[in-house]
Scaffold this motif. Structure first.
Motif, PDB file in Angstrom:
ATOM      1  N   ILE B  33       0.835  -1.200   0.000  1.00 13.45           N
ATOM      2  CA  ILE B  33       0.000   0.000   0.000  1.00 13.45           C
ATOM      3  C   ILE B  33       0.870   1.250   0.000  1.00 13.45           C
ATOM      4  CG2 ILE B  33      -1.615   1.347   1.399  1.00 13.45           C
ATOM      5  CD1 ILE B  33      -3.021  -0.895   0.047  1.00 13.45           C
ATOM      6  N   GLN B  34       1.931   1.203   0.765  1.00 14.38           N
ATOM      7  CA  GLN B  34       2.786   2.370   0.852  1.00 14.38           C
ATOM      8  C   GLN B  34       3.396   2.729  -0.496  1.00 14.38           C
ATOM      9  OE1 GLN B  34       3.497   2.681   4.782  1.00 14.38           O
ATOM     10  NE2 GLN B  34       5.645   3.284   4.560  1.00 14.38           N
ATOM     11  N   ILE B  36       2.090   2.463  -3.378  1.00  9.80           N
ATOM     12  CA  ILE B  36       1.160   3.081  -4.313  1.00  9.80           C
ATOM     13  C   ILE B  36       0.426   4.260  -3.713  1.00  9.80           C
ATOM     14  CG2 ILE B  36       0.824   0.963  -5.612  1.00  9.80           C
ATOM     15  CD1 ILE B  36      -1.541   0.314  -4.067  1.00  9.80           C
ATOM     16  N   SER B  37       0.692   4.562  -2.432  1.00  9.98           N
ATOM     17  CA  SER B  37      -0.048   5.643  -1.802  1.00  9.98           C
ATOM     18  C   SER B  37       0.774   6.921  -1.720  1.00  9.98           C
ATOM     19  CB  SER B  37      -0.491   5.221  -0.412  1.00  9.98           C
ATOM     20  OG  SER B  37       0.596   5.258   0.487  1.00  9.98           O
ATOM     21  N   GLY B  38       1.841   6.987  -2.488  1.00  6.56           N
ATOM     22  CA  GLY B  38       2.611   8.213  -2.509  1.00  6.56           C
ATOM     23  C   GLY B  38       1.832   9.350  -3.140  1.00  6.56           C
ATOM     24  N   LYS B  39       2.367  10.532  -3.018  1.00  2.75           N
ATOM     25  CA  LYS B  39       1.653  11.699  -3.521  1.00  2.75           C
ATOM     26  C   LYS B  39       1.409  11.623  -5.020  1.00  2.75           C
ATOM     27  CE  LYS B  39       1.811  16.724  -3.457  1.00  2.75           C
ATOM     28  NZ  LYS B  39       2.447  17.921  -2.896  1.00  2.75           N
ATOM     29  N   TRP B  40       2.352  11.085  -5.772  1.00  2.00           N
ATOM     30  CA  TRP B  40       2.234  11.112  -7.235  1.00  2.00           C
ATOM     31  C   TRP B  40       1.953   9.750  -7.852  1.00  2.00           C
ATOM     32  CZ3 TRP B  40       1.805  15.959  -8.453  1.00  2.00           C
ATOM     33  CH2 TRP B  40       2.488  16.927  -7.690  1.00  2.00           C
ATOM     34  N   LEU B  43      -1.531   9.065  -9.395  1.00  2.00           N
ATOM     35  CA  LEU B  43      -1.778   9.927 -10.548  1.00  2.00           C
ATOM     36  C   LEU B  43      -1.053   9.418 -11.783  1.00  2.00           C
ATOM     37  CD1 LEU B  43      -3.342  12.491 -11.105  1.00  2.00           C
ATOM     38  CD2 LEU B  43      -1.271  13.774 -10.666  1.00  2.00           C
ATOM     39  N   VAL B  62       1.204  16.557 -15.976  1.00  2.00           N
ATOM     40  CA  VAL B  62       1.089  16.857 -14.545  1.00  2.00           C
ATOM     41  C   VAL B  62       2.024  18.018 -14.266  1.00  2.00           C
ATOM     42  CG1 VAL B  62       1.227  15.888 -12.223  1.00  2.00           C
ATOM     43  CG2 VAL B  62       0.766  14.384 -14.162  1.00  2.00           C
ATOM     44  N   ASP B  64       2.486  20.293 -12.117  1.00  2.00           N
ATOM     45  CA  ASP B  64       3.068  20.686 -10.833  1.00  2.00           C
ATOM     46  C   ASP B  64       3.884  19.587 -10.177  1.00  2.00           C
ATOM     47  OD1 ASP B  64       0.856  19.183 -10.371  1.00  2.00           O
ATOM     48  OD2 ASP B  64       0.260  20.255  -8.566  1.00  2.00           O
TER      49      ASP B  64
END
Lengths: 136, 136
Positions: B33-34, B36-40, B43, B62, B64
């Motif tokens: 999970i970690q 794929i749960s990053g900020k980017w 996206l 993207v 920004d």
DNA sequence: AGTGGTAGTCTCAAAAAGAGACCAGCACTA
DNA sequence: TAGTGCTGGTCTCTTTTTGAGACTACCACT
């Protein structure tokens, strides 16, 4: 390409129009995803989906979270409407955290992802090991 | 309590037994999970689910994201086996990123969460606004 | 000779996260 | 009666992560 996969580019244009017309920085979906994709958020939601827990119970349940991050993550989850915080006037006042309806509705798709992770953790670990071996 | 909701505590015991028997710190699901749960991460996976993109294309898509984070997130996704990186020997060499089968299989549940976010972004924003107003 | 597009890396500053001390109030124990 | 522990936190300090932006090298085109 599978035509059923939604078209991101088109969505981006929609979001551009919806926001300030400029960039895609404040895409509202990203805003929501970011709130639940923190390091501890999903874990705490999963815990609270089972049953309400008190602060100290959560801390013991997830031993490697710092009090600071537990406080802050619960605060953020509460702010976004996923978690309800209730203080009970016991002798040392105890605080119970529980999922709201919104939180429970978000837990459903989150659980899909967790189930995928359970099923595919070996594949990911193998990929990681193979990649690291190739790099060396 | 809905009995269909899985029992986290029982799972934790299983994980304890699976890992070092000690704490829940290296729970394998959290590990996945970690990643794929990053900020980017999510996206970029969403973008690549539509079609393969080159580095510069992703950067423009993207706006920004910094080049640094784009490089690193793609590297991490590649390491975990979600993304395939292919260099084409054009005059200025171009690099194409695409989802692997593992990446596509992960995108399915991820999309559920994104759809939830699309449907409920207003509810979250309202909760946030109400909470902030109550704090003031 | 200058400009732009290719995919990055490098450095430095800012933000986020982790570690651990500290707090007040009450109950139980020695 | 003084110590210990439990309640749910906050405060400070350090380490890690992220962001901003300059810089690289190569080639095509003008």
């Amino acid at each position: 390409m599978d035509s059923k996969i939604f078209n991101l580019k088109a969505k981006l244009e929609v979001y551009k129009a919806m926001t300030n017309g400029g960039n895609f920085a404040d895409c509202p979906v990203r805003d929501v995803i970011q709130g639940i994709s923190g390091k501890w958020s999903s874990l705490l939601v999963m815990a609270l989906a089972e049953k309400p827990y008190r602060f100290g119970e959560l801390r013991r349940l997830v031993p490697d979270i710092s009090q600071r991050m537990l406080t802050q993550t619960l605060y953020d989850l509460q702010r976004d409407g996923y978690v309800h915080r209730e203080v009970f006037p016991t002798k040392p006042p105890s605080v119970e955290y529980s999922l709201t309806d919104l939180g429970r509705s978000m837990f459903a798709p989150l659980q899909m992802l967790v189930q995928w992770a359970e099923l595919n953790r070996d594949a990911v670990r193998e990929a990681r090991a193979a990649f690291d071996a190739a790099q060396a």
